[in-house]
Design an enzyme around this catalytic site. Structure first.
Site, PDB file in Angstrom:
ATOM      1  N   HIS A  44      29.687 -27.747  72.101  1.00 14.59           N
ATOM      2  CA  HIS A  44      29.193 -26.391  72.396  1.00 14.59           C
ATOM      3  C   HIS A  44      28.439 -25.814  71.188  1.00 14.59           C
ATOM      4  CE1 HIS A  44      31.492 -26.802  76.065  1.00 14.59           C
ATOM      5  NE2 HIS A  44      32.507 -27.189  75.321  1.00 14.59           N
ATOM      6  N   GLU A  58      36.224 -22.104  71.756  1.00 14.01           N
ATOM      7  CA  GLU A  58      36.155 -23.552  71.552  1.00 14.01           C
ATOM      8  C   GLU A  58      35.080 -23.943  70.540  1.00 14.01           C
ATOM      9  OE1 GLU A  58      35.554 -27.691  74.139  1.00 14.01           O
ATOM     10  OE2 GLU A  58      35.381 -25.731  75.123  1.00 14.01           O
ATOM     11  N   HIS A 114      36.200 -31.538  71.295  1.00 15.05           N
ATOM     12  CA  HIS A 114      36.309 -30.417  72.227  1.00 15.05           C
ATOM     13  C   HIS A 114      37.734 -29.882  72.244  1.00 15.05           C
ATOM     14  CE1 HIS A 114      32.339 -30.683  74.307  1.00 15.05           C
ATOM     15  NE2 HIS A 114      32.376 -31.881  73.735  1.00 15.05           N
ATOM     16  N   GLU A 183      39.600 -34.204  73.591  1.00 17.97           N
ATOM     17  CA  GLU A 183      40.096 -32.857  73.923  1.00 17.97           C
ATOM     18  C   GLU A 183      41.310 -32.627  73.036  1.00 17.97           C
ATOM     19  OE1 GLU A 183      38.672 -30.727  75.721  1.00 17.97           O
ATOM     20  OE2 GLU A 183      37.525 -31.658  77.345  1.00 17.97           O
TER      21      GLU A 183
END
Length: 221
Positions: A44, A58, A114, A183
């Site tokens: 992101h 995040e 992430h 993740e």
């Protein structure tokens, strides 16, 4: 004589620190003529915040992990890995450009970082590889397992396993370079969100990823 005693006392007080420095010097005395190229991709950025956690966004967590990872590689391993970040500030980089960087560099590993988000009871780390099958499939699986082991054994994270997905950032990797998407935890859960809001824990996560990479690449510590 008095000055000599003062110097000796100072040295004794710092013996632990000196031993640590000696150990680091011995480690870095190893010769690595061909550095392994690793691309770290903080997910992101910019106008894309990613998941909105209970305490942080995040995009900020992933960038902090990447920057700490780079510091670990520099401070303690003297840039043993040739490390590249797809972004080093709060900027939005296209998924295509992230893939292109890894491809152009002929990366030995590509790690996209992430954070997860779901219902408040969801916890743990999971790592994804691409669903496409190719020359790098097994290597990507091994890289994922190496990092997953570090999170589970060193940090005590619940393992949700290694999974496959059609993530765009991984889509071109299957025949070019080993690639995974991590993740790192659920920022929708109170405990893991709090954990990832603490700088010391961010540093620990970064170190776990780095050690997993090094173990996978069979680099001596």
């Amino acid at each position: 004589m008095k000055n000599v005693m003062k110097k000796l006392k100072f040295k004794l007080k710092n013996v632990s620190f000196l031993l640590m420095l000696l150990n680091i010097c011995l480690v870095n005395a190893q010769v690595y003529p061909l550095k392994k190229i690793v691309v770290i991709d903080p997910g992101h950025g910019g106008i894309d915040p990613g998941a909105l956690g209970l305490h942080r966004q995040e995009k900020d967590i992933t960038l902090d992990i990447a920057l700490e990872l780079k510091k670990w590689n520099n401070m303690f391993f003297k840039n043993e890995l040739d490390l590249y970040l797809t972004r080093d500030s709060d900027t939005l980089i296209s998924l295509a450009d992230r893939r292109k960087l890894a491809s152009a560099l002929k990366a030995d590993a590509f790690i996209s970082i992430h954070c997860n988000s779901a219902h408040k009871g969801a916890r743990g780390i999971e790592i994804f590889t691409t669903k496409k099958t190719g020359q790098q499939t097994t290597v990507s699986q091994n890289l994922a397992q190496s990092i997953l082991d570090e999170f589970r054994l060193q940090l005590g994270f619940l393992s949700r396993g290694i999974k496959k997905a059609r993530y765009s950032v991984l889509s071109q990797s299957f025949n070019q370079y080993p690639a995974i998407l991590i993740e790192t935890g659920f920022i929708s859960s109170e405990d893991e969100s709090m954990y990832l809001a603490d700088k010391k824990h961010i540093q620990a996560v970064a170190l776990a990823i780095l050690m997993g990479i090094k173990n996978h690449l069979n680099l001596k510590l």
